[in-house]
Design a protein around this motif. Structure first.
Motif, PDB file in Angstrom:
ATOM      1  N   MET A   1     104.504  39.346  37.835  1.00 40.80           N
ATOM      2  CA  MET A   1     105.709  38.602  38.156  1.00 40.80           C
ATOM      3  C   MET A   1     106.902  39.541  38.155  1.00 40.80           C
ATOM      4  SD  MET A   1     107.375  35.255  36.261  1.00 40.80           S
ATOM      5  CE  MET A   1     108.291  36.100  34.978  1.00 40.80           C
ATOM      6  N   ARG A   2     107.654  39.528  39.219  1.00 41.96           N
ATOM      7  CA  ARG A   2     108.852  40.374  39.298  1.00 41.96           C
ATOM      8  C   ARG A   2     110.077  39.548  38.943  1.00 41.96           C
ATOM      9  NH1 ARG A   2     111.262  45.328  42.537  1.00 41.96           N
ATOM     10  NH2 ARG A   2     109.927  46.219  40.957  1.00 41.96           N
ATOM     11  N   ALA A   3     110.870  40.055  37.995  1.00 43.75           N
ATOM     12  CA  ALA A   3     112.110  39.410  37.592  1.00 43.75           C
ATOM     13  C   ALA A   3     113.289  40.301  37.950  1.00 43.75           C
ATOM     14  CB  ALA A   3     112.109  39.127  36.097  1.00 43.75           C
ATOM     15  N   SER A   4     114.371  39.688  38.371  1.00 41.36           N
ATOM     16  CA  SER A   4     115.614  40.401  38.679  1.00 41.36           C
ATOM     17  C   SER A   4     116.734  39.797  37.852  1.00 41.36           C
ATOM     18  CB  SER A   4     115.941  40.292  40.166  1.00 41.36           C
ATOM     19  OG  SER A   4     114.954  40.914  40.956  1.00 41.36           O
ATOM     20  N   LEU A   5     117.404  40.620  37.060  1.00 40.56           N
ATOM     21  CA  LEU A   5     118.517  40.186  36.224  1.00 40.56           C
ATOM     22  C   LEU A   5     119.810  40.655  36.877  1.00 40.56           C
ATOM     23  CD1 LEU A   5     116.001  40.083  34.376  1.00 40.56           C
ATOM     24  CD2 LEU A   5     117.469  40.785  32.475  1.00 40.56           C
ATOM     25  N   ILE A   6     120.662  39.716  37.268  1.00 39.48           N
ATOM     26  CA  ILE A   6     121.921  40.057  37.927  1.00 39.48           C
ATOM     27  C   ILE A   6     123.019  40.123  36.873  1.00 39.48           C
ATOM     28  CG2 ILE A   6     123.602  39.401  39.666  1.00 39.48           C
ATOM     29  CD1 ILE A   6     121.400  37.950  41.166  1.00 39.48           C
ATOM     30  N   GLN A   7     123.380  41.328  36.500  1.00 41.53           N
ATOM     31  CA  GLN A   7     124.419  41.557  35.497  1.00 41.53           C
ATOM     32  C   GLN A   7     125.760  41.586  36.224  1.00 41.53           C
ATOM     33  OE1 GLN A   7     123.887  44.325  32.055  1.00 41.53           O
ATOM     34  NE2 GLN A   7     125.462  45.522  33.079  1.00 41.53           N
ATOM     35  N   ILE A   8     126.323  40.413  36.420  1.00 38.12           N
ATOM     36  CA  ILE A   8     127.531  40.297  37.226  1.00 38.12           C
ATOM     37  C   ILE A   8     128.770  40.572  36.379  1.00 38.12           C
ATOM     38  CG2 ILE A   8     127.869  37.810  36.862  1.00 38.12           C
ATOM     39  CD1 ILE A   8     128.544  37.708  39.922  1.00 38.12           C
ATOM     40  N   ALA A   9     129.745  41.253  36.998  1.00 35.10           N
ATOM     41  CA  ALA A   9     131.001  41.553  36.305  1.00 35.10           C
ATOM     42  C   ALA A   9     131.981  40.411  36.491  1.00 35.10           C
ATOM     43  CB  ALA A   9     131.606  42.848  36.834  1.00 35.10           C
ATOM     44  N   VAL A  10     132.664  40.059  35.417  1.00 39.46           N
ATOM     45  CA  VAL A  10     133.676  39.013  35.438  1.00 39.46           C
ATOM     46  C   VAL A  10     135.023  39.642  35.098  1.00 39.46           C
ATOM     47  CG1 VAL A  10     134.459  36.874  34.362  1.00 39.46           C
ATOM     48  CG2 VAL A  10     132.043  37.204  34.834  1.00 39.46           C
ATOM     49  N   SER A  11     136.002  39.382  35.943  1.00 39.99           N
ATOM     50  CA  SER A  11     137.349  39.898  35.699  1.00 39.99           C
ATOM     51  C   SER A  11     138.353  38.790  35.938  1.00 39.99           C
ATOM     52  CB  SER A  11     137.649  41.090  36.613  1.00 39.99           C
ATOM     53  OG  SER A  11     137.716  40.666  37.965  1.00 39.99           O
TER      54      SER A  11
END
Length: 257
Positions: A1-11
């Motif tokens: 299983m491939r997982a992708s974690l989107i570490q999005i920046a918040v400003s």
């Protein structure tokens, strides 16, 4: 299983609407993954308390609408992080959404442990009272949010409910990043489960975010880890690894309390 974690920046300089559209584009780019994970309260920022009331939305509000379309376009399971949910009685909750590849709302989780020590989230939001698991084709997800990470009994409850992969969406402060890494590895070891921990990047409301999203295997080994900036972290999980680990080292069977 491939997982992708989107570490999005918040400003503070980016509107909620703009960040919502940008996050949807990032989700679409993960076509080919099985599971995509977003951080906690990425729409407003976990410490932007003044926005909680004005940006609160129902479960089927604009964030679900955007994430539902993105998940369906990409054909992925999407743990869409959490939103500020306004319930029918007007109460606010920190609520996580899990969406199927068909774009349907598969599960919700209202954060049980609210951070703030009688300030901030702890007084502005109501507490959830139910654990949430989500059955995927190859794994069962156990859902937790940020401050929950400091309460191991929640995670043991998720394992008892069948979880094999623990998903933690967070807005974790940079000044306590060492705790973030330590606690995620501890939860993986003690529960003999994968941990997928996705955190915010950037700075909002004067609080620098830790970033450093990570994936940990059931032995506590870090499989992948991000830095402090916005990024997408990819990791491949072996669906058999949890069962193998629990069979090779059956500590969970020796529980007495």
């Amino acid at each position: 299983m491939r997982a992708s974690l989107i570490q999005i920046a918040v400003s503070d300089g980016e509107s909620v609407a703009r960040r919502r559209a940008r996050a949807a584009d990032l989700v679409r780019e993960q076509a080919g993954s099985d599971l995509v994970v977003l951080p906690e309260l990425w729409t407003v920022g976990a410490f932007a308390y003044e926005l909680f009331e004005t940006e609160a939305e129902p479960l089927d509000g604009p964030t679900f609408e955007a994430m539902s379309k993105a998940a369906a376009d990409a054909g992925v399971w999407l743990h869409a992080g959490s939103i500020v949910e306004r319930a029918g009685d007007g109460s606010l909750y920190n609520t996580a959404l899990t969406i199927s590849p068909a774009g349907e709302l598969a599960a919700t989780y209202r954060k049980i442990h609210r951070f703030g020590f009688d300030q901030g989230e702890a007084v502005l939001m109501a507490a959830g009272d139910s654990l949430t698991t989500v059955a995927l084709p190859e794994q069962t997800l156990g859902i937790a949010t940020c401050y929950d990470l400091r309460f191991p009994e929640l995670f043991r409850g998720l394992v008892d409910a069948g979880a094999t992969t623990l998903v933690v969406a967070a807005g974790w402060p940079a000044r306590r990043r060492a705790h973030w890494t330590l606690l995620n590895r501890a939860r993986a070891v003690e529960d003999q489960s994968y941990v997928l921990a996705c955190a915010l990047a950037g700075t909002h409301a004067g609080v620098e975010q830790a970033g450093h999203s990570l994936a940990v295997d059931p032995w506590g080994e870090v499989l992948a880890e991000a830095g402090p900036e916005e990024t997408v972290l990819h990791v491949d999980l072996d669906p058999e690894k949890v069962a193998e680990t629990r069979a090779q080292f059956p500590a969970l069977k020796d529980r007495r309390l």
